[in-house]
Design an enzyme around this catalytic site. Structure first.
Site, mmCIF file in Angstrom:
data_model
loop_
_atom_site.group_PDB
_atom_site.id
_atom_site.type_symbol
_atom_site.label_atom_id
_atom_site.label_comp_id
_atom_site.label_asym_id
_atom_site.label_seq_id
_atom_site.Cartn_x
_atom_site.Cartn_y
_atom_site.Cartn_z
ATOM 1 N N ASP A 1 61.627 -91.948 92.520
ATOM 2 C CA ASP A 1 61.643 -90.693 93.271
ATOM 3 C C ASP A 1 62.285 -89.618 92.403
ATOM 4 O O ASP A 1 62.509 -89.828 91.202
ATOM 5 C CB ASP A 1 62.384 -90.871 94.598
ATOM 6 C CG ASP A 1 63.881 -91.084 94.417
ATOM 7 O OD1 ASP A 1 64.352 -91.233 93.266
ATOM 8 O OD2 ASP A 1 64.607 -91.085 95.427
ATOM 9 N N LYS B 1 54.667 -95.120 94.900
ATOM 10 C CA LYS B 1 56.098 -95.025 95.174
ATOM 11 C C LYS B 1 56.420 -95.600 96.551
ATOM 12 O O LYS B 1 57.378 -96.370 96.705
ATOM 13 C CB LYS B 1 56.562 -93.571 95.098
ATOM 14 C CG LYS B 1 58.075 -93.415 95.265
ATOM 15 C CD LYS B 1 58.502 -91.959 95.296
ATOM 16 C CE LYS B 1 58.254 -91.356 96.659
ATOM 17 N NZ LYS B 1 58.835 -90.012 96.810
#
Length: 215
Positions: A138, A120
């Site tokens: 997220d 991420k």
């Protein structure tokens, strides 16, 4: 949503957020990476407050290493998990100098060789710093994608892979920011602002969401 609906979806979000961008403050690529690492389990507002005085003095990995672990902790101790984050930032800084001569690489695999940099984090960095057509998943992106049903998945990777297939090419560089902003300010985890939502007519769960809010 169909491919046509996805075009309508992102076009409408662009009307609400015409200049979608990362809300983390940074000076250069190095400070961007530091800010992203600090942002895990923290608000962008909180990170920006902590990093404002830090980035006035520290803008390179060399400066960070000279500051030292305890010095960094003094700046970021208001953030969740600041001990672990600070250790990762120091290790990342050292590895960046050792492996890449202080310059961030261009690929996900290489970036993930740096301590504290997961998928991420690498996705966010490449999208923001290099304008790469990548979508970091997220909590906001994960929630919106599953809630609206266009990229259902049990893990962030599942959602990311589905988004990479269904998001039209022309939106891929801004899709991450649009989804984050939409999830942060409109399609919130609790009390979503359905009445003000510009994709209300496309939403498959607006009625159930309204019922939960009224309760």
């Amino acid at each position: 949503m169909s491919a046509l609906d996805m075009n309508v979806f992102f076009d409408r979000l662009l009307e609400v957020f015409p200049n979608p961008k990362c809300e983390l403050d940074y000076v250069n690529e190095y400070t961007l990476m530091v800010a992203i690492i600090l942002s895990a389990q923290a608000t962008d507002k909180g990170v920006n407050k902590a990093t404002k005085p830090l980035f006035e003095k520290i803008q390179t990995p060399q400066q960070m290493l000279a500051l030292g672990l305890n010095g960094l902790k003094d700046y970021v101790k208001s953030l969740n998990y600041y001990n672990n984050k600070s250790e990762n930032i120091m290790k990342m800084s050292a590895a960046l100098l050792e492996k890449f001569d202080g310059h961030f690489p261009n690929t996900l695999d290489e970036l993930q060789q740096l301590p504290g940099v997961g998928r991420k984090t690498a996705n966010v960095f490449l999208n923001v710093a290099r304008n790469a057509p990548l979508i970091a998943v997220d909590t906001h992106v994960f929630r919106v994608s599953n809630r609206l049903g266009f990229a259902i998945g049990k893990t962030p990777l599942e959602v990311e892979e589905k988004l990479s297939r269904i998001v039209p090419e022309k939106y891929k560089t801004c899709a991450q920011h649009l989804l984050v902003l939409f999830g942060r300010y409109v399609c919130k985890a609790t009390k979503p602002a359905c009445e003000q939502c510009v994709i209300r007519d496309l939403c498959p769960c607006v009625e159930s969401l309204n019922k939960k809010v009224k309760k």
